[in-house]
Scaffold this motif. Structure first.
Motif, PDB file in Angstrom:
ATOM      1  N   ILE A  34      66.526  54.470  16.328  1.00  0.00           N
ATOM      2  CA  ILE A  34      67.819  55.157  16.272  1.00  0.00           C
ATOM      3  C   ILE A  34      67.632  56.590  15.793  1.00  0.00           C
ATOM      4  CG2 ILE A  34      70.082  55.213  15.145  1.00  0.00           C
ATOM      5  CD1 ILE A  34      69.918  52.136  14.973  1.00  0.00           C
ATOM      6  N   GLY A  35      66.843  56.742  14.723  1.00  0.00           N
ATOM      7  CA  GLY A  35      66.613  58.071  14.182  1.00  0.00           C
ATOM      8  C   GLY A  35      65.933  58.993  15.177  1.00  0.00           C
ATOM      9  N   GLU A  36      64.921  58.471  15.883  1.00  0.00           N
ATOM     10  CA  GLU A  36      64.224  59.296  16.861  1.00  0.00           C
ATOM     11  C   GLU A  36      65.130  59.671  18.030  1.00  0.00           C
ATOM     12  OE1 GLU A  36      60.705  57.203  17.955  1.00  0.00           O
ATOM     13  OE2 GLU A  36      59.707  57.530  16.023  1.00  0.00           O
ATOM     14  N   SER A  37      66.090  58.809  18.323  1.00  0.00           N
ATOM     15  CA  SER A  37      67.011  59.084  19.420  1.00  0.00           C
ATOM     16  C   SER A  37      68.009  60.177  19.069  1.00  0.00           C
ATOM     17  CB  SER A  37      67.753  57.805  19.800  1.00  0.00           C
ATOM     18  OG  SER A  37      68.783  58.065  20.726  1.00  0.00           O
ATOM     19  N   ILE A  38      68.463  60.221  17.824  1.00  0.00           N
ATOM     20  CA  ILE A  38      69.519  61.173  17.451  1.00  0.00           C
ATOM     21  C   ILE A  38      69.025  62.249  16.486  1.00  0.00           C
ATOM     22  CG2 ILE A  38      71.393  59.566  17.916  1.00  0.00           C
ATOM     23  CD1 ILE A  38      71.568  58.932  14.966  1.00  0.00           C
ATOM     24  N   GLY A  39      67.701  62.385  16.353  1.00  0.00           N
ATOM     25  CA  GLY A  39      67.148  63.490  15.588  1.00  0.00           C
ATOM     26  C   GLY A  39      67.271  63.363  14.086  1.00  0.00           C
ATOM     27  N   LEU A  40      67.160  62.134  13.548  1.00  0.00           N
ATOM     28  CA  LEU A  40      67.241  61.901  12.111  1.00  0.00           C
ATOM     29  C   LEU A  40      66.031  61.099  11.646  1.00  0.00           C
ATOM     30  CD1 LEU A  40      70.993  60.773  11.836  1.00  0.00           C
ATOM     31  CD2 LEU A  40      70.085  63.086  11.463  1.00  0.00           C
ATOM     32  N   THR A  41      65.712  61.198  10.374  1.00  0.00           N
ATOM     33  CA  THR A  41      64.663  60.356   9.816  1.00  0.00           C
ATOM     34  C   THR A  41      65.208  58.951   9.585  1.00  0.00           C
ATOM     35  OG1 THR A  41      65.219  60.866   7.522  1.00  0.00           O
ATOM     36  CG2 THR A  41      63.667  62.349   8.643  1.00  0.00           C
ATOM     37  N   ILE A  42      64.302  57.985   9.449  1.00  0.00           N
ATOM     38  CA  ILE A  42      64.737  56.608   9.205  1.00  0.00           C
ATOM     39  C   ILE A  42      65.470  56.513   7.865  1.00  0.00           C
ATOM     40  CG2 ILE A  42      62.493  55.986   8.204  1.00  0.00           C
ATOM     41  CD1 ILE A  42      62.895  53.177   9.325  1.00  0.00           C
ATOM     42  N   GLU A  43      65.066  57.334   6.897  1.00  0.00           N
ATOM     43  CA  GLU A  43      65.727  57.322   5.597  1.00  0.00           C
ATOM     44  C   GLU A  43      67.167  57.816   5.719  1.00  0.00           C
ATOM     45  OE1 GLU A  43      61.398  57.493   5.119  1.00  0.00           O
ATOM     46  OE2 GLU A  43      62.802  58.811   6.177  1.00  0.00           O
ATOM     47  N   THR A  44      67.380  58.839   6.541  1.00  0.00           N
ATOM     48  CA  THR A  44      68.739  59.361   6.734  1.00  0.00           C
ATOM     49  C   THR A  44      69.616  58.353   7.447  1.00  0.00           C
ATOM     50  OG1 THR A  44      67.912  61.627   6.804  1.00  0.00           O
ATOM     51  CG2 THR A  44      70.093  61.246   7.723  1.00  0.00           C
ATOM     52  N   VAL A  45      69.049  57.672   8.460  1.00  0.00           N
ATOM     53  CA  VAL A  45      69.814  56.631   9.158  1.00  0.00           C
ATOM     54  C   VAL A  45      70.244  55.554   8.182  1.00  0.00           C
ATOM     55  CG1 VAL A  45      69.679  54.787  10.874  1.00  0.00           C
ATOM     56  CG2 VAL A  45      68.745  57.047  11.396  1.00  0.00           C
ATOM     57  N   SER A  46      69.326  55.074   7.343  1.00  0.00           N
ATOM     58  CA  SER A  46      69.652  54.021   6.378  1.00  0.00           C
ATOM     59  C   SER A  46      70.705  54.496   5.388  1.00  0.00           C
ATOM     60  CB  SER A  46      68.381  53.583   5.638  1.00  0.00           C
ATOM     61  OG  SER A  46      67.448  53.007   6.525  1.00  0.00           O
ATOM     62  N   ARG A  47      70.582  55.746   4.933  1.00  0.00           N
ATOM     63  CA  ARG A  47      71.547  56.283   3.971  1.00  0.00           C
ATOM     64  C   ARG A  47      72.935  56.403   4.584  1.00  0.00           C
ATOM     65  NH1 ARG A  47      68.721  60.128   2.557  1.00  0.00           N
ATOM     66  NH2 ARG A  47      69.560  61.834   3.833  1.00  0.00           N
ATOM     67  N   GLN A  48      73.009  56.865   5.834  1.00  0.00           N
ATOM     68  CA  GLN A  48      74.303  57.002   6.495  1.00  0.00           C
ATOM     69  C   GLN A  48      74.941  55.645   6.773  1.00  0.00           C
ATOM     70  OE1 GLN A  48      75.984  59.768   6.838  1.00  0.00           O
ATOM     71  NE2 GLN A  48      74.290  60.955   5.955  1.00  0.00           N
ATOM     72  N   LEU A  49      74.121  54.662   7.127  1.00  0.00           N
ATOM     73  CA  LEU A  49      74.649  53.308   7.307  1.00  0.00           C
ATOM     74  C   LEU A  49      75.236  52.785   6.000  1.00  0.00           C
ATOM     75  CD1 LEU A  49      71.908  51.641   9.550  1.00  0.00           C
ATOM     76  CD2 LEU A  49      74.282  52.065  10.198  1.00  0.00           C
ATOM     77  N   THR A  50      74.535  53.040   4.892  1.00  0.00           N
ATOM     78  CA  THR A  50      75.034  52.614   3.586  1.00  0.00           C
ATOM     79  C   THR A  50      76.354  53.298   3.254  1.00  0.00           C
ATOM     80  OG1 THR A  50      72.785  52.195   2.771  1.00  0.00           O
ATOM     81  CG2 THR A  50      74.496  52.523   1.119  1.00  0.00           C
ATOM     82  N   ASP A  51      76.450  54.598   3.538  1.00  0.00           N
ATOM     83  CA  ASP A  51      77.691  55.325   3.247  1.00  0.00           C
ATOM     84  C   ASP A  51      78.857  54.790   4.084  1.00  0.00           C
ATOM     85  OD1 ASP A  51      76.309  56.877   1.477  1.00  0.00           O
ATOM     86  OD2 ASP A  51      76.146  58.631   2.790  1.00  0.00           O
ATOM     87  N   LEU A  52      78.614  54.541   5.374  1.00  0.00           N
ATOM     88  CA  LEU A  52      79.670  53.986   6.233  1.00  0.00           C
ATOM     89  C   LEU A  52      80.087  52.596   5.753  1.00  0.00           C
ATOM     90  CD1 LEU A  52      78.347  55.068   9.757  1.00  0.00           C
ATOM     91  CD2 LEU A  52      80.410  55.921   8.627  1.00  0.00           C
ATOM     92  N   LYS A  53      79.113  51.835   5.257  1.00  0.00           N
ATOM     93  CA  LYS A  53      79.406  50.495   4.733  1.00  0.00           C
ATOM     94  C   LYS A  53      80.233  50.586   3.459  1.00  0.00           C
ATOM     95  CE  LYS A  53      77.011  46.258   3.299  1.00  0.00           C
ATOM     96  NZ  LYS A  53      75.668  45.613   3.164  1.00  0.00           N
ATOM     97  N   GLU A  54      79.866  51.498   2.557  1.00  0.00           N
ATOM     98  CA  GLU A  54      80.615  51.659   1.303  1.00  0.00           C
ATOM     99  C   GLU A  54      82.035  52.146   1.549  1.00  0.00           C
ATOM    100  OE1 GLU A  54      78.192  54.225  -1.038  1.00  0.00           O
ATOM    101  OE2 GLU A  54      76.835  52.616  -1.685  1.00  0.00           O
ATOM    102  N   ASP A  55      82.241  52.875   2.642  1.00  0.00           N
ATOM    103  CA  ASP A  55      83.582  53.353   2.987  1.00  0.00           C
ATOM    104  C   ASP A  55      84.406  52.294   3.712  1.00  0.00           C
ATOM    105  OD1 ASP A  55      83.078  55.789   1.835  1.00  0.00           O
ATOM    106  OD2 ASP A  55      82.561  56.804   3.712  1.00  0.00           O
ATOM    107  N   GLY A  56      83.824  51.121   3.943  1.00  0.00           N
ATOM    108  CA  GLY A  56      84.557  50.026   4.579  1.00  0.00           C
ATOM    109  C   GLY A  56      84.716  50.152   6.073  1.00  0.00           C
ATOM    110  N   ILE A  57      83.959  51.065   6.695  1.00  0.00           N
ATOM    111  CA  ILE A  57      84.089  51.279   8.139  1.00  0.00           C
ATOM    112  C   ILE A  57      83.248  50.288   8.916  1.00  0.00           C
ATOM    113  CG2 ILE A  57      83.749  52.960  10.006  1.00  0.00           C
ATOM    114  CD1 ILE A  57      84.265  55.156   7.930  1.00  0.00           C
ATOM    115  N   ILE A  58      82.069  49.967   8.385  1.00  0.00           N
ATOM    116  CA  ILE A  58      81.175  49.002   9.031  1.00  0.00           C
ATOM    117  C   ILE A  58      80.656  48.035   7.984  1.00  0.00           C
ATOM    118  CG2 ILE A  58      80.444  50.755  10.703  1.00  0.00           C
ATOM    119  CD1 ILE A  58      77.681  50.696   9.203  1.00  0.00           C
TER     120      ILE A  58
END
Length: 247
Positions: free
Chosen positions: A181-205
């Motif tokens: 996913i990160g390689e597809s959208i130009g992000l590191t794997i750490e950034t992908v994981s962090r953004q997923l966590t943020d979206l989860k904490e916001d109740g979106i996913i």
């Protein structure tokens, strides 16, 4: 062809061509059936474009550059048709994300034999247009959007292309890794994981394991993707003011 059933499925489901017809026979002479496992790559003609029908499974198409660099250009899923360019500025490689079945055609010969069927050519044109639109959207994501917007847009796109496992509403099973996913959208794997966590904490996913994403609120996810706001409806057209008032 090793599996006539897969080829017949391709003809019927994609183009409405009945097996046994003259066009089916002509196209079948060009078809090569390929089975790959997760991580396995497909060899295509380096000198000419290849047309690929993904019968089942999931793959990624990567563009290779010098010094071992590569960019994931697109993900494809069962039922997709896509083209693999000949070797040029980059070399393109198809890799299995899981066990997958593909049917390969030399693109030029396929187009020549299919030209007699307006239905086939229209289907190819529509599929090509869809792929072009996705590429343009991805270019905007890579060039103008934040990490959160990129990931939200990626999840929205996957929600439109992947079925919910076991019919569970709002749930998608991602066959690609977070690194993919990160390689597809130009992000590191750490950034992908962090953004997923943020979206989860916001109740979106929500997440389940490493690959299951539950989309609780598509409207809020769309807001996070940074897409253009809907145009306001025009209720009435007002006459233009004169440039100068009459004396």
């Amino acid at each position: 062809m090793a599996n006539p059933g897969s080829y017949n499925l391709f003809l019927r489901a994609t183009f409405g061509i009945e097996p046994g017809s003259e066009l089916a026979r002509k196209l079948g002479e060009l078809a090569t059936q390929v089975q790959i496992t997760r991580g396995q790559t497909v060899e295509t003609d380096p000198d000419a474009a290849t047309l690929v029908f993904l019968t089942e499974g999931a793959t990624k198409l990567s563009a290779l550059a010098s010094r071992g660099r590569h960019q994931i250009v697109a993900f494809h899923f069962g039922g997709d048709i896509f083209s693999v360019p000949p070797e040029g500025l980059h070399r393109h490689v198809v890799t299995g994300l899981c066990d997958s079945a593909l049917t390969l055609f030399p693109a030029s010969a396929f187009y020549t034999r299919a030209a007699a069927s307006p239905r086939v050519m229209r289907t190819l044109l529509e599929r090509t247009q869809t792929a072009l639109f996705r590429c343009r959207d991805k270019a905007v994501n890579l060039g103008r959007k934040t990490a959160r917007e990129r990931l939200a847009g990626f999840l929205l796109g996957m929600s439109e292309r992947l079925d919910c496992p076991d019919g569970e509403p709002g749930c998608i099973e991602l066959p690609m890794t977070r690194r993919d996913i990160g390689e597809s959208i130009g992000l590191t794997i750490e950034t992908v994981s962090r953004q997923l966590t943020d979206l989860k904490e916001d109740g979106i996913i929500d997440t389940r394991g490493r690959s299951c994403i539950i989309l609780h609120d598509l409207a809020r996810l769309a807001e996070q993707a940074g897409n253009v706001e809907p145009r306001q409806a025009v209720t009435a057209i007002q006459p233009a003011e004169p440039a100068f008032a009459p004396s």
